[in-house]
Design a protein around this motif. Structure first.
Motif, PDB file in Angstrom:
ATOM      1  N   ASP A  75       5.484   4.382   5.360  1.00 32.46           N
ATOM      2  CA  ASP A  75       4.273   4.176   5.609  1.00 32.46           C
ATOM      3  C   ASP A  75       3.333   4.338   4.201  1.00 32.46           C
ATOM      4  O   ASP A  75       2.225   3.499   4.131  1.00 32.46           O
ATOM      5  CB  ASP A  75       3.803   5.245   6.518  1.00 32.46           C
ATOM      6  CG  ASP A  75       4.326   5.167   8.018  1.00 32.46           C
ATOM      7  OD1 ASP A  75       4.291   4.220   8.476  1.00 32.46           O
ATOM      8  OD2 ASP A  75       4.485   6.004   8.705  1.00 32.46           O
ATOM      9  N   ASN A  76       3.679   5.243   3.428  1.00 31.39           N
ATOM     10  CA  ASN A  76       2.839   4.964   2.336  1.00 31.39           C
ATOM     11  C   ASN A  76       3.040   4.126   1.411  1.00 31.39           C
ATOM     12  O   ASN A  76       2.128   3.794   0.279  1.00 31.39           O
ATOM     13  CB  ASN A  76       2.831   6.547   1.584  1.00 31.39           C
ATOM     14  CG  ASN A  76       4.098   7.094   0.935  1.00 31.39           C
ATOM     15  OD1 ASN A  76       5.005   6.362   0.720  1.00 31.39           O
ATOM     16  ND2 ASN A  76       4.490   8.610   1.127  1.00 31.39           N
ATOM     17  N   ILE A  77       4.267   3.559   1.432  1.00 32.58           N
ATOM     18  CA  ILE A  77       4.374   2.151   0.275  1.00 32.58           C
ATOM     19  C   ILE A  77       3.529   1.080   0.941  1.00 32.58           C
ATOM     20  O   ILE A  77       2.919   0.416   0.079  1.00 32.58           O
ATOM     21  CB  ILE A  77       6.027   1.869   0.711  1.00 32.58           C
ATOM     22  CG1 ILE A  77       6.913   3.021   0.046  1.00 32.58           C
ATOM     23  CG2 ILE A  77       6.128   0.631  -0.156  1.00 32.58           C
ATOM     24  CD1 ILE A  77       8.428   2.737   0.084  1.00 32.58           C
ATOM     25  N   TYR A  78       3.418   0.848   2.335  1.00 34.99           N
ATOM     26  CA  TYR A  78       2.623  -0.155   3.016  1.00 34.99           C
ATOM     27  C   TYR A  78       1.203   0.104   2.594  1.00 34.99           C
ATOM     28  O   TYR A  78       0.442  -0.796   2.003  1.00 34.99           O
ATOM     29  CB  TYR A  78       2.843  -0.277   4.552  1.00 34.99           C
ATOM     30  CG  TYR A  78       2.002  -0.955   4.953  1.00 34.99           C
ATOM     31  CD1 TYR A  78       1.986  -2.199   5.166  1.00 34.99           C
ATOM     32  CD2 TYR A  78       0.680  -0.576   5.787  1.00 34.99           C
ATOM     33  CE1 TYR A  78       1.131  -2.953   5.671  1.00 34.99           C
ATOM     34  CE2 TYR A  78       0.310  -1.323   6.524  1.00 34.99           C
ATOM     35  CZ  TYR A  78      -0.020  -2.723   6.321  1.00 34.99           C
ATOM     36  OH  TYR A  78      -1.042  -3.504   7.188  1.00 34.99           O
ATOM     37  N   GLU A  79       0.840   1.470   2.594  1.00 36.65           N
ATOM     38  CA  GLU A  79      -0.679   1.719   2.421  1.00 36.65           C
ATOM     39  C   GLU A  79      -0.793   1.474   0.867  1.00 36.65           C
ATOM     40  O   GLU A  79      -1.983   1.079   0.613  1.00 36.65           O
ATOM     41  CB  GLU A  79      -0.946   3.358   2.733  1.00 36.65           C
ATOM     42  CG  GLU A  79      -0.827   3.545   4.296  1.00 36.65           C
ATOM     43  CD  GLU A  79      -2.273   2.656   4.972  1.00 36.65           C
ATOM     44  OE1 GLU A  79      -3.252   2.813   4.327  1.00 36.65           O
ATOM     45  OE2 GLU A  79      -1.854   2.038   6.131  1.00 36.65           O
ATOM     46  N   ALA A  80      -0.133   1.660   0.012  1.00 36.81           N
ATOM     47  CA  ALA A  80      -0.213   1.671  -1.584  1.00 36.81           C
ATOM     48  C   ALA A  80      -0.482   0.271  -1.743  1.00 36.81           C
ATOM     49  O   ALA A  80      -1.096  -0.035  -2.443  1.00 36.81           O
ATOM     50  CB  ALA A  80       1.006   2.236  -2.242  1.00 36.81           C
TER      51      ALA A  80
END
Length: 309
Positions: free
Chosen positions: A275-280
């Protein structure tokens, strides 16, 4: 869950293609993070990959010092870290101001710093090393060279032992590798007679004394892959088991427990999620920045290391 994971993995790969981004992940990250990455490796391999990539954006799935190192090596590229809270107990164990004071108290000594350090500490160093190349790089110095090794006391002690050196050692350490249970390892050895123990040199001496093979995560992986043996006891962060099992499908790996109940995980490495890879990638933040003057100073010891690696 797997279906949901595949959906976000597809979105991540799509963004990477659109934005000319590359995802680098350490062996200690979550399985699904390693699966979506373009490249996985230890600290040395990640630094080497970052230095050579043509990508415009680097997403470093590891901890803060790794992203900082990427930015130092690639000042013209955008470097992202999925979670800025992904710190490192080892890097935190060496404060630059305290190191400078220690260095001033020992004139004539060169500082050799583990790559698991902040840019401020690297800037005070003559050379950087990783667990994979420390023995080779220390051997490149004249025998009578006066050296301070920081911050990992266990790795420094191991290098002193195998090299015959008497480097001054900083008393720092990794909270994961310092807490493996000696009693549990002895029990595992008793229960698995003849099975070799593969240990990371960040482990305390009592663990290394029981090990058959001591090496970096990359070295552990290489040994397991090339060995004819089918079972191993592994003393390093459990994230390495993903790649060990992927490359050695028919082999069995047993992780050494920590001193309390449960398994040895680095909670900071596990902060990297799909999830935070995608958001980054989508928002192109959090972005890692390093002051230009500091970056120039910190680059020198890293480059010296890469030139010898």
């Amino acid at each position: 869950m797997e279906k949901g994971n595949q959906c976000i993995k597809d979105k991540i790969r799509k963004l990477c293609k659109e934005k000319e981004a590359i995802i680098l992940a350490h062996y200690y990250t979550r399985d699904e993070v390693q699966e979506v990455a373009d490249f996985i490796g230890d600290s040395l391999a990640l630094a080497q990959k970052a230095a050579k990539t043509d990508a415009k954006i680097i997403v470093m799935c590891g901890v803060n010092f790794m992203a900082e190192t990427c930015k130092i090596l690639c000042p013209d590229k955008k470097v992202l870290i999925p979670d800025t809270n992904a710190g490192c107990s080892l890097a935190d164990s060496c404060n630059a101001d305290e190191l400078k004071k220690f260095k001033d108290e020992h004139p004539g000594y060169k500082v050799v710093s583990y790559v698991n350090t902040t840019a401020d500490v690297k800037a005070l160093s003559y050379m950087c090393v990783t667990s994979g190349n420390a023995e080779k790089i220390i051997a490149s110095f004249p025998k009578d060279e006066k050296l301070i090794f920081c911050p990992d006391f266990n790795l420094g002690s191991y290098i002193n032992k195998v090299s015959g050196r008497k480097m001054l050692l900083w008393n720092g350490g990794c909270h994961v590798h310092s807490r493996f249970s000696v009693d549990e390892l002895k029990r595992l050895k008793d229960d698995n007679s003849g099975v070799k123990v593969l240990a990371h040199p960040e482990c305390k001496k009592e663990i290394l004394d029981l090990a058959d093979v001591i090496g970096s995560t990359a070295a552990i992986l290489k040994y397991a892959k090339e060995s004819d043996e089918e079972k191993f006891i592994v003393a390093t962060e459990v994230g390495i088991l993903y790649e060990l099992k992927r490359q050695c499908k028919d082999k069995i790996f047993i992780s050494v427990p920590k001193e309390e109940s449960g398994c040895n995980e680095c909670e900071y490495m596990k902060m990297n999620t799909l999830d935070n890879i995608y958001e980054a990638l989508k928002c192109e933040k959090p972005e890692v920045t390093v002051d230009a003057e500091l970056s120039e100073k910190a680059l020198k010891p890293i480059q010296r290391m890469l030139d010898l690696s």
